[in-house]
Motif scaffolding. Sequence first.
Motif, PDB file in Angstrom:
ATOM      1  N   SER A  48       0.838  -1.213   0.000  1.00  0.00           N
ATOM      2  CA  SER A  48       0.000   0.000   0.000  1.00  0.00           C
ATOM      3  C   SER A  48       0.864   1.251   0.000  1.00  0.00           C
ATOM      4  O   SER A  48       0.558   2.236  -0.682  1.00  0.00           O
ATOM      5  CB  SER A  48      -0.903   0.037   1.238  1.00  0.00           C
ATOM      6  OG  SER A  48      -1.709  -1.099   1.271  1.00  0.00           O
ATOM      7  N   LEU A  49       1.958   1.214   0.768  1.00  0.00           N
ATOM      8  CA  LEU A  49       2.852   2.377   0.800  1.00  0.00           C
ATOM      9  C   LEU A  49       3.483   2.588  -0.575  1.00  0.00           C
ATOM     10  O   LEU A  49       3.586   3.721  -1.054  1.00  0.00           O
ATOM     11  CB  LEU A  49       3.943   2.198   1.861  1.00  0.00           C
ATOM     12  CG  LEU A  49       4.886   3.397   1.925  1.00  0.00           C
ATOM     13  CD1 LEU A  49       4.270   4.534   2.737  1.00  0.00           C
ATOM     14  CD2 LEU A  49       6.249   3.038   2.489  1.00  0.00           C
ATOM     15  N   ILE A  50       3.898   1.501  -1.211  1.00  0.00           N
ATOM     16  CA  ILE A  50       4.516   1.627  -2.539  1.00  0.00           C
ATOM     17  C   ILE A  50       3.506   2.217  -3.525  1.00  0.00           C
ATOM     18  O   ILE A  50       3.857   3.103  -4.319  1.00  0.00           O
ATOM     19  CB  ILE A  50       5.086   0.259  -3.008  1.00  0.00           C
ATOM     20  CG1 ILE A  50       6.329  -0.070  -2.172  1.00  0.00           C
ATOM     21  CG2 ILE A  50       5.431   0.281  -4.493  1.00  0.00           C
ATOM     22  CD1 ILE A  50       6.910  -1.453  -2.394  1.00  0.00           C
ATOM     23  N   LEU A  51       2.260   1.792  -3.439  1.00  0.00           N
ATOM     24  CA  LEU A  51       1.235   2.331  -4.352  1.00  0.00           C
ATOM     25  C   LEU A  51       1.036   3.830  -4.103  1.00  0.00           C
ATOM     26  O   LEU A  51       0.941   4.619  -5.037  1.00  0.00           O
ATOM     27  CB  LEU A  51      -0.079   1.559  -4.193  1.00  0.00           C
ATOM     28  CG  LEU A  51      -0.020   0.065  -4.589  1.00  0.00           C
ATOM     29  CD1 LEU A  51      -1.364  -0.608  -4.356  1.00  0.00           C
ATOM     30  CD2 LEU A  51       0.437  -0.142  -6.023  1.00  0.00           C
ATOM     31  N   GLN A  52       1.005   4.236  -2.831  1.00  0.00           N
ATOM     32  CA  GLN A  52       0.905   5.671  -2.500  1.00  0.00           C
ATOM     33  C   GLN A  52       2.139   6.428  -3.018  1.00  0.00           C
ATOM     34  O   GLN A  52       2.036   7.559  -3.484  1.00  0.00           O
ATOM     35  CB  GLN A  52       0.841   5.864  -0.976  1.00  0.00           C
ATOM     36  CG  GLN A  52      -0.499   5.515  -0.348  1.00  0.00           C
ATOM     37  CD  GLN A  52      -1.486   6.666  -0.431  1.00  0.00           C
ATOM     38  OE1 GLN A  52      -1.218   7.693  -1.060  1.00  0.00           O
ATOM     39  NE2 GLN A  52      -2.648   6.506   0.189  1.00  0.00           N
ATOM     40  N   ASP A  75       1.806  -8.959  -5.466  1.00  0.00           N
ATOM     41  CA  ASP A  75       2.260  -7.594  -5.210  1.00  0.00           C
ATOM     42  C   ASP A  75       2.805  -6.944  -6.485  1.00  0.00           C
ATOM     43  O   ASP A  75       2.515  -5.787  -6.774  1.00  0.00           O
ATOM     44  CB  ASP A  75       3.345  -7.589  -4.127  1.00  0.00           C
ATOM     45  CG  ASP A  75       2.784  -7.970  -2.763  1.00  0.00           C
ATOM     46  OD1 ASP A  75       1.547  -7.961  -2.620  1.00  0.00           O
ATOM     47  OD2 ASP A  75       3.576  -8.264  -1.862  1.00  0.00           O
ATOM     48  N   ALA A  76       3.607  -7.705  -7.235  1.00  0.00           N
ATOM     49  CA  ALA A  76       4.204  -7.151  -8.457  1.00  0.00           C
ATOM     50  C   ALA A  76       3.115  -6.789  -9.462  1.00  0.00           C
ATOM     51  O   ALA A  76       3.215  -5.779 -10.169  1.00  0.00           O
ATOM     52  CB  ALA A  76       5.177  -8.156  -9.073  1.00  0.00           C
ATOM     53  N   GLU A  77       2.063  -7.586  -9.507  1.00  0.00           N
ATOM     54  CA  GLU A  77       0.970  -7.292 -10.442  1.00  0.00           C
ATOM     55  C   GLU A  77       0.265  -5.993 -10.060  1.00  0.00           C
ATOM     56  O   GLU A  77      -0.092  -5.186 -10.920  1.00  0.00           O
ATOM     57  CB  GLU A  77      -0.036  -8.462 -10.463  1.00  0.00           C
ATOM     58  CG  GLU A  77       0.497  -9.643 -11.273  1.00  0.00           C
ATOM     59  CD  GLU A  77      -0.225 -10.946 -10.978  1.00  0.00           C
ATOM     60  OE1 GLU A  77      -1.313 -10.909 -10.365  1.00  0.00           O
ATOM     61  OE2 GLU A  77       0.319 -11.999 -11.359  1.00  0.00           O
ATOM     62  N   ARG A  78       0.074  -5.768  -8.749  1.00  0.00           N
ATOM     63  CA  ARG A  78      -0.582  -4.528  -8.304  1.00  0.00           C
ATOM     64  C   ARG A  78       0.269  -3.307  -8.655  1.00  0.00           C
ATOM     65  O   ARG A  78      -0.254  -2.255  -9.021  1.00  0.00           O
ATOM     66  CB  ARG A  78      -0.826  -4.566  -6.788  1.00  0.00           C
ATOM     67  CG  ARG A  78      -1.978  -5.471  -6.406  1.00  0.00           C
ATOM     68  CD  ARG A  78      -2.117  -5.562  -4.904  1.00  0.00           C
ATOM     69  NE  ARG A  78      -2.595  -4.327  -4.290  1.00  0.00           N
ATOM     70  CZ  ARG A  78      -2.557  -4.105  -2.977  1.00  0.00           C
ATOM     71  NH1 ARG A  78      -2.068  -5.007  -2.159  1.00  0.00           N
ATOM     72  NH2 ARG A  78      -3.012  -2.971  -2.483  1.00  0.00           N
ATOM     73  N   VAL A  79       1.588  -3.446  -8.526  1.00  0.00           N
ATOM     74  CA  VAL A  79       2.488  -2.332  -8.835  1.00  0.00           C
ATOM     75  C   VAL A  79       2.519  -2.082 -10.346  1.00  0.00           C
ATOM     76  O   VAL A  79       2.398  -0.944 -10.811  1.00  0.00           O
ATOM     77  CB  VAL A  79       3.911  -2.619  -8.282  1.00  0.00           C
ATOM     78  CG1 VAL A  79       4.912  -1.605  -8.801  1.00  0.00           C
ATOM     79  CG2 VAL A  79       3.883  -2.610  -6.755  1.00  0.00           C
ATOM     80  N   ALA A  81       0.320  -2.696 -12.475  1.00  0.00           N
ATOM     81  CA  ALA A  81      -0.956  -2.154 -12.940  1.00  0.00           C
ATOM     82  C   ALA A  81      -0.953  -0.620 -12.913  1.00  0.00           C
ATOM     83  O   ALA A  81      -1.752   0.026 -13.586  1.00  0.00           O
ATOM     84  CB  ALA A  81      -2.101  -2.696 -12.087  1.00  0.00           C
ATOM     85  N   ARG A  82      -0.029  -0.025 -12.107  1.00  0.00           N
ATOM     86  CA  ARG A  82       0.080   1.445 -12.065  1.00  0.00           C
ATOM     87  C   ARG A  82       1.084   1.971 -13.090  1.00  0.00           C
ATOM     88  O   ARG A  82       1.493   3.126 -13.017  1.00  0.00           O
ATOM     89  CB  ARG A  82       0.524   1.911 -10.668  1.00  0.00           C
ATOM     90  CG  ARG A  82      -0.356   1.408  -9.547  1.00  0.00           C
ATOM     91  CD  ARG A  82      -1.662   2.179  -9.508  1.00  0.00           C
ATOM     92  NE  ARG A  82      -2.504   1.739  -8.416  1.00  0.00           N
ATOM     93  CZ  ARG A  82      -2.722   2.434  -7.290  1.00  0.00           C
ATOM     94  NH1 ARG A  82      -2.169   3.598  -7.139  1.00  0.00           N
ATOM     95  NH2 ARG A  82      -3.507   1.969  -6.354  1.00  0.00           N
TER      96      ARG A  82
END
Lengths: 224, 116
Positions: A48-52, A75-79, A81-82
């Motif tokens: 969550s911190l990395i996404l912020q 986690d890598a997929e969520r990152v 995706a940004r």
Amino acid sequence: MEEIRLIEVKEEILSDNIKQAGEVRKRLRKTKTMLLNLMSSPGSGKTSLILQTIEGLRGDLRLGVIEADIDSTVDAERVAARGIRAIQLRTGGFCHLDAAMVTQGIDAMDVSEFDMVIIENVGNLVCPAEFDTGAHKNVMILSVPEGDDKPLKYPLMFSVCDLLLVNKIDYLSLSDFDMAALRKRVLALNPRILILEVSCKTGAGIKSWIDWLKAEVAAFKRHE
Amino acid sequence: MHELPITESILKIVLKHAEGNRVQKVIAIHLQVGKLSDLEDDWIQRYFDYLSKGTIAEGAKLKIERTPVMMRCNGCSASYETDIVRMDDLVCPACGERGGTILSGREYTVKEMEVL
């Protein structure tokens, strides 16, 4: 009967890792890429911190991410995706990342394209503290639900970090977490650590974190 | 929790020194491990027994000496010994200042080995 001889060895057990970590730091110094090692227990908010952070730095700094996970790519997929370059390292059951694994990560990306690479270490407050990854800065997260007593249980982790982010401060009103006691315990172990209070959920305090990152990367590029 | 990679390094160092010293058999290995480390002695020995099978270090006994946690006072620079359970409330015995900087207690060293 043969006589037992005593051989003096005096060799550092982690010397291979220490050497490799030094090489990682030197290599990234050349490409002016700051490497930041992010550590915490599972569920305290690293992803969550990395996404912020991705949103906070967008347009200002070019960011790459190395994700360590025991056996998933969530986690890598969520990152990714940004729109951020993310390398997934599967540690295959290992409890921490070492400098050799980080080398594999930076080999897989063109580091010269980035101002900063963040390593999301394995969720664990014990082992990652003992293995130098080659990072220039070490940052840890402690989330409010984990409790203010964690510096007593994991002193080494609090000792090796440059910055502590206390995350999930939106839970403070629901808990008996004592922020003053936490600060006292952490500063006794590590007087030079900076402590920031944040909530990745509400966005509170995230600006101070982003400002700190920008200042650190700028200082790194000036080679201070 | 990370005894396996540590044990791999110990074996590598031991075999390297054994080769350079014409060793036939390694009897015991003396390690110095700081008290801040979370290593479990029994697990290091178990992993070592497993990894060293078929080498001249097979059957060697690991003798682990725990080295103390030493702090330096941030006020008067005096150094003093402490314990992991007292690290949240450090008080310098010389000047009474709270807190300090870790000087030692994180060591991982192969000190010496007994060989034939």
